[in-house]
Design an enzyme around this catalytic site. Structure first.
Site, short mmCIF file in Angstrom:
data_model
loop_
_atom_site.label_atom_id
_atom_site.label_comp_id
_atom_site.label_asym_id
_atom_site.label_seq_id
_atom_site.Cartn_x
_atom_site.Cartn_y
_atom_site.Cartn_z
N LEU A 163 0.86 -1.18 0.00
CA LEU A 163 0.00 0.00 0.00
C LEU A 163 0.89 1.23 0.00
CD1 LEU A 163 -2.82 -1.07 2.51
CD2 LEU A 163 -2.56 -1.59 0.08
N ASP A 164 1.10 1.78 -1.19
CA ASP A 164 2.07 2.85 -1.39
C ASP A 164 1.58 4.17 -0.79
OD1 ASP A 164 4.42 4.12 -2.78
OD2 ASP A 164 2.79 5.20 -3.79
N ALA A 165 2.46 4.81 -0.01
CA ALA A 165 2.19 6.15 0.56
C ALA A 165 0.85 6.23 1.27
CB ALA A 165 2.27 7.21 -0.54
#
Length: 586
Positions: free
Chosen positions: A241-243
């Site tokens: 789960l990016d950023a």
């Protein structure tokens, strides 16, 4: 009506009520819960299993390699096909999971400004190439959930004021007080955009080509659940789960780590683990250590969190020859509950983040580290602090070059120091992640930095497969030496039950020149003392300090040397690591 379906529907509804409680909307929570379950194909007439709580779906054999889809290329061949060939040739008995960094059409940030989430970038290949890798390896994919490309159809529709995506983006009044917003970049937060509905100021956490979603709109949530379902169908087992820490915004707050963000992650976990209990969520939250730990929740949020403090602390340890700060941090880290684990890495496609070292390294220590890395050819990326000052955000350098010497300068121990760092990481509690350029001992790519103008390009080399093949087959190249020695360590690790990601771990007190910890298997049958000389001088381990049980036969798993527990000490060469075990599991 299926009882399990009803229970799941109630749980999903509870998540949604917590997420949208403060949003002025006419959301019908029950209907939205039904729709999300339909998207994930959790139907009322199906037999929905209830996932077991606190269950570990991983073990000591799990290793994740991090790579771009085109880190290895060959002329007239799809890069993802070339990557598959590389894996089968050089990683067959070591790597069992592969994180392919964003492989979608994009406009900037080497993939993290996604234009289209549903297709594979044609320059890399197609879904059949992704599925080929997923058939043989656990596939880890990025869910770039905070923002998308300003060149996406969704943002075009936002500008036109009509069509899918026209209401997907977060806007703010530029006159509002935004001084408390946490910024990872120095660029202006708001992007002025002319739309059919007048001038809008679009929120851009990272860059003006990366426009932030507005998760207050349930359509955004539903769209991302559709994306997750598609990736599962294509073979994804692990989601990064990016950023994600920046996902929910409330004007007047820091707009990071808000309760609604945590609840969205809990909702995603609830849904995906009912689709497949073995699916993992890993949160990419490059933030101070204490805040990062909150993303475990109560074993109901992320299955794993990036151990972001490890890279700067370990690099600092190796270049100073002093493990005090690494040791203090290790002693402060809580054991991960069953059902959760740490994701350990010491190099990635990004740089060495410095925010996770704040409060762990003094400003003086950070300054020395930054200066040393610059001396070794590294670049520095900056962020704006709360008072408007620029502070170092990350160091951009390959790990191989970061460890070419000490604060005294470069020396002859580069490979040994590099291997020592990996030996430390591979033995720690958690799942190890190894960047392809660490596996290959890649040096700084200054040509790519000059071509792109981006500091991070220094650690994103594209290898010509035939050139790489020749180097890996040459016993005299740094690349052959590094791959051979790291592969050996991985094979040893994978055979030891004491290296289970959730096995017991205690930090040893061996002074500041020897870094050590003890691991014990879940069944308590195997013990391993992991001890590294983190200096450029020989060091002695007093066996009385580690209390080897005299009735057991002890062996260094790496050198295969027998350890006589009645001897007074053992001598470690500069940067040598020993894994002293009472059981030989190979």
């Amino acid at each position: 009506m299926n009882t399990n379906w009803n229970q799941l529907h109630e749980k999903v509804s509870h998540h949604l009520q917590a997420i949208y409680a403060d949003v002025v909307t006419d959301i019908a929570v029950g209907d939205l819960a039904t729709r999300l379950m339909e998207i994930m194909r959790l139907n009322s007439d199906d037999d929905i299993a209830t996932p077991l709580p606190h269950c570990n779906h991983w073990d000591e054999e799990d290793i994740i390699m991090i790579t771009y889809g085109d880190s290895v290329i060959q002329e007239q061949e799809r890069p993802l096909f070339t990557l598959s060939r590389f894996l089968h040739t050089y990683c067959k008995n070591t790597i069992n999971n592969v994180h392919i960094l964003p492989f979608f059409p994009y406009s900037s940030d080497d993939g993290f400004s996604v234009i289209d989430y549903s297709s594979v970038n044609e320059s890399l290949g197609g879904w059949e190439d992704v599925e080929r890798i997923a058939a043989d390896y656990g596939l880890m994919v990025d869910l770039v959930i905070n923002h998308c490309s300003a060149r996406s159809v969704w943002f075009d529709n936002f500008i036109k004021g009509d069509g899918p995506g026209s209401d997907f983006f977060f806007t703010a009044d530029p006159s509002a007080d935004l001084t408390g917003v946490t910024r990872p970049r120095t660029s202006p937060l708001l992007r002025e955009t002319e739309t059919a509905n007048g001038t809008q100021h679009v929120w851009c956490t990272f860059s003006h080509d990366q426009v932030d979603f507005d998760f207050r709109n349930p359509k955004v949530l539903m769209t991302f659940m559709e994306i997750i379902r598609q990736y599962i169908d294509e073979g994804a087992k692990i989601f990064r789960l990016d950023a994600v820490a920046f996902l929910w915004k409330i004007i007047g707050t820091s707009c990071i780590n808000l309760p609604q963000t945590h609840e969205v992650i809990r909702l995603i976990r609830t849904l995906v683990e009912h689709v497949n209990p073995g699916i993992m969520l890993i949160t990419e939250t490059n933030i101070p250590n204490r805040e990062n730990l909150t993303y475990f929740g109560n074993a109901n949020e992320a299955h794993a969190i990036y151990n972001f403090s490890l890279p700067p602390l370990l690099v600092n340890t190796m270049v100073t020859g002093n493990c005090l700060y690494l040791k203090n941090w290790m002693m402060s880290m809580p054991p991960a509950q069953n059902g959760t684990t740490y994701f350990n890495f010491i190099a990635s496609h990004d740089g060495i983040g410095l925010r996770p070292a704040e409060g762990l390294l003094s400003d003086e220590e950070l300054g020395t580290l930054v200066n040393t890395m610059q001396h070794f050819g590294g670049k520095i990326s900056w962020r704006a602090s709360e008072n408007g000052q620029q502070k170092p955000y990350e160091i951009n350098i390959t790990l191989f070059d970061a460890l070419q010497g000490t604060t005294k300068g470069p020396d002859k121990y580069q490979v040994d120091r590099f291997i020592c760092a990996h030996a430390i990481m591979l033995g720690l509690e958690g799942i190890p992640g190894i960047y392809i350029h660490s596996l290959l001992g890649t040096s700084n790519d200054y040509e790519k930095v000059a071509n792109t103008g981006q500091n991070r390009s220094i650690n994103r080399k594209r290898w010509d497969y035939r050139e790489l093949e020749a180097l890996l087959d040459s016993p005299y190249s740094q690349h052959h030496k590094v791959l051979t020695r790291i592969s050996q360590l991985i094979r040893i690790r994978k055979a030891q039950s004491a290296f289970h990601p959730n096995a017991t771990q205690f930090t040893l007190q061996l002074g500041n020149h020897l870094f050590g910890y003890w691991r014990q298997s879940l069944d308590r049958k195997q013990s391993i003392f992991c001890i590294s000389n983190i200096t450029d001088e020989e060091q002695s381990i007093l066996l009385s300090d580690i209390n080897l049980i005299g009735t057991d036969n002890w062996l260094d798993l790496i050198s295969r040397d027998q350890i006589n527990s009645s001897a007074g000490f053992i001598q470690l060469k500069p940067y040598q690591t020993v894994w002293i075990s009472n059981q030989d599991m190979e």
